[in-house]
Design an enzyme around this catalytic site. Structure first.
Site, PDB file in Angstrom:
ATOM      1  CB  CYS A 132      -2.233  13.993   1.241  1.00 38.95           C
ATOM      2  SG  CYS A 132      -1.965  12.659   1.967  1.00 38.95           S
ATOM      3  CG  HIS A 162      -4.000   9.708   6.382  1.00 37.48           C
ATOM      4  ND1 HIS A 162      -4.375   8.969   5.506  1.00 37.48           N
ATOM      5  CD2 HIS A 162      -3.252  10.777   5.972  1.00 37.48           C
ATOM      6  CE1 HIS A 162      -3.834   9.297   4.209  1.00 37.48           C
ATOM      7  NE2 HIS A 162      -3.027  10.481   4.399  1.00 37.48           N
TER       8      HIS A 162
END
Length: 479
Positions: free
Chosen positions: A291, A318
């Site tokens: 991602c 994150h």
């Protein structure tokens, strides 16, 4: 005076809402019957409510300096529905703006027919039969993929035929249905889900999705369920090299495999929009990278193409992930054993190496690190770059804004110009990277970019684009 203004606002809203309501059935019919995805400046209108259609029109003020009226786009949409267009992604907003300039010279039907004729393509189905898709694993990314596949199942596209997972204790089918139906981050599933216990299947918006149980990829014979030449999307992440992923190809009925994690060895890592042209037709095993890689690579490519990146550092904040502990407990990796909802956790990331695989020209120029933060979704990449020449904030922001609207990377890069946005505002974004323009810093050759990304849904959209590519389902975009 105040009463007149009050009534004026109310009357204007009711009129615009009525026009938007007229658009809903036209949008749906074009999508279901002809495989046409209609958009307003790249914001999809498919399966949107009247209010969402009005919001898409409202967005255009960032592009056109004023809001595009639904009264301007409705005639174009009506004319489009009278034609027999090819399967395509057609931007009704851009066509409406073009027609406004020529409406004194030509009628809307003639204008649209001439505009679409420029594509030089005739009406045709995308495939002889819908592409069969199988999800191997049904975790966070798997369920996001399922939602997207179900939502976009209209037209000559695909069918999500099965989900493969390990059987759990208790009523496994009911639990799977519940997890798909309700999501603490992404909200409720937009549609109806029922269970077919005889077939051990979930029926979601008319799509029958078998839930199959297996401990290994080669244990399933998909042909026994009528599944042919399937694209298997492996979101379990257990096998990452060619040998491990090749086990899927030993199962009957499988044609290709896509891994939703960084591939190892010689497995090609693909960031759609950047290096998807490297996909060879004969390649049967691919990786959709990570991602974070999908979020930063498109922006890095755009910046390198224009400003030349000499070196830089990438820091990602994150969202915590399922591999961390909720409370302090043993974990094989450093620091990740500490409670994820309670701590910021410094950890490693392979982002710099991943960038080098996809953009070899940046090999050795970037370093990277990551901090896991106590939010369940949406992450932030901070790109601290040394560029080849001096610039200004306006130079960089204007360029990235244009890239987000009019470039081959417009499906990957978005742009926001609000002082008030925070991470939760980007849940469910279709694009993989959103440049926060008011956070951009430029001092001479030094540039710092703040890039938001939905590390679940935005990433899943990138995986879907790879599925479309290898299945021959890419819709030509017009204009």
């Amino acid at each position: 005076m105040r009463d007149r203004k009050l009534e004026s606002y109310s009357r204007d809203w009711r009129k615009r809402e009525e026009v938007a309501e007229l658009m809903v059935p036209l949008i749906g019919k074009l999508y279901r019957d002809q495989g046409v995805v209609t958009t307003i400046y790249d914001h999809s209108l498919v399966r949107k409510s009247a209010i969402e259609i009005l919001k898409a029109h409202r967005f255009t003020r960032h592009v056109l300096k004023e809001e595009l009226s639904v009264s301007a786009s409705l005639p174009v949409l009506q004319a489009l529905s009278r034609l027999d267009p090819e399967p395509a992604r057609i931007d009704v907003g851009k066509l409406a703006v073009g027609y406004e300039r020529k409406k004194a010279e030509v009628g809307v039907d003639v204008f649209l027919r001439q505009a679409l004729a420029e594509t030089g393509m005739e009406r045709k189905a995308l495939l002889d039969r819908p592409q069969d898709v199988v999800l191997y694993g049904f975790g966070r990314v798997g369920r996001m993929l399922a939602r997207i596949l179900i939502q976009r199942s209209g037209g000559d596209k695909w069918r999500l035929r099965a989900v493969v997972t390990r059987k759990r204790r208790g009523d496994d089918l009911m639990k799977r249905a519940s997890l798909l139906r309700r999501d603490s981050v992404h909200g409720r599933f937009n549609g109806a889900i029922v269970m077919d216990r005889e077939e051990n299947a979930l029926v979601a918006n008319g799509n029958m999705i078998r839930v199959l149980y297996a401990d290994a990829p080669e244990d399933v014979d998909y042909r026994a369920y009528g599944i042919q030449d399937a694209v298997v999307v492996d979101n379990a992440g257990i096998w990452r090299d060619r040998e491990g992923l090749g086990r899927h190809l030993k199962a009957g009925g499988v044609s290709k495999v896509i891994l939703t994690a960084p591939g190892e060895g010689d497995v090609p890592n693909i960031v759609y929009g950047v290096n998807n042209d490297d996909i060879r037709e004969e390649e049967r095993t691919l990786s959709a990278a990570s991602c974070t890689t999908n979020a930063i690579v498109p922006v890095l490519k755009a910046m390198h193409d224009r400003f030349h990146i000499e070196h830089g550092h990438i820091e990602t904040c994150h969202a915590y992930t399922n591999d961390q502990n909720l409370i302090d407990n043993y974990h094989r990796k450093s620091r990740r054993g500490r409670g994820a909802p309670l701590n910021m956790v410094i950890t490693e990331t392979a982002a710099a190496n991943a960038v080098a695989k996809i953009l070899p020209e940046l090999a050795g120029r970037l370093t990277a690190n990551a901090i896991r933060v106590p939010t369940p979704n949406v992450s932030l990449a901070i790109l601290n770059l040394a560029l080849g020449r001096e610039n200004t904030v306006e130079d960089v922001n204007t360029y990235l804004r244009d890239i987000s609207l009019h470039s081959p990377l417009q499906d990957q890069i978005d742009y926001t110009s609000s002082h008030e946005v925070v991470s939760s505002d980007f849940i469910g974004t279709l694009k993989t990277a959103i440049v926060d323009s008011f956070a951009t810093i430029v001092q001479g050759k030094r540039c710092v970019l703040y890039v938001w990304y939905d590390n679940e849904y935005g990433y899943a959209c990138q995986v879907i684009r790879i599925v479309q590519h290898i299945a021959g389902l890419q819709l030509p975009a017009f204009p």
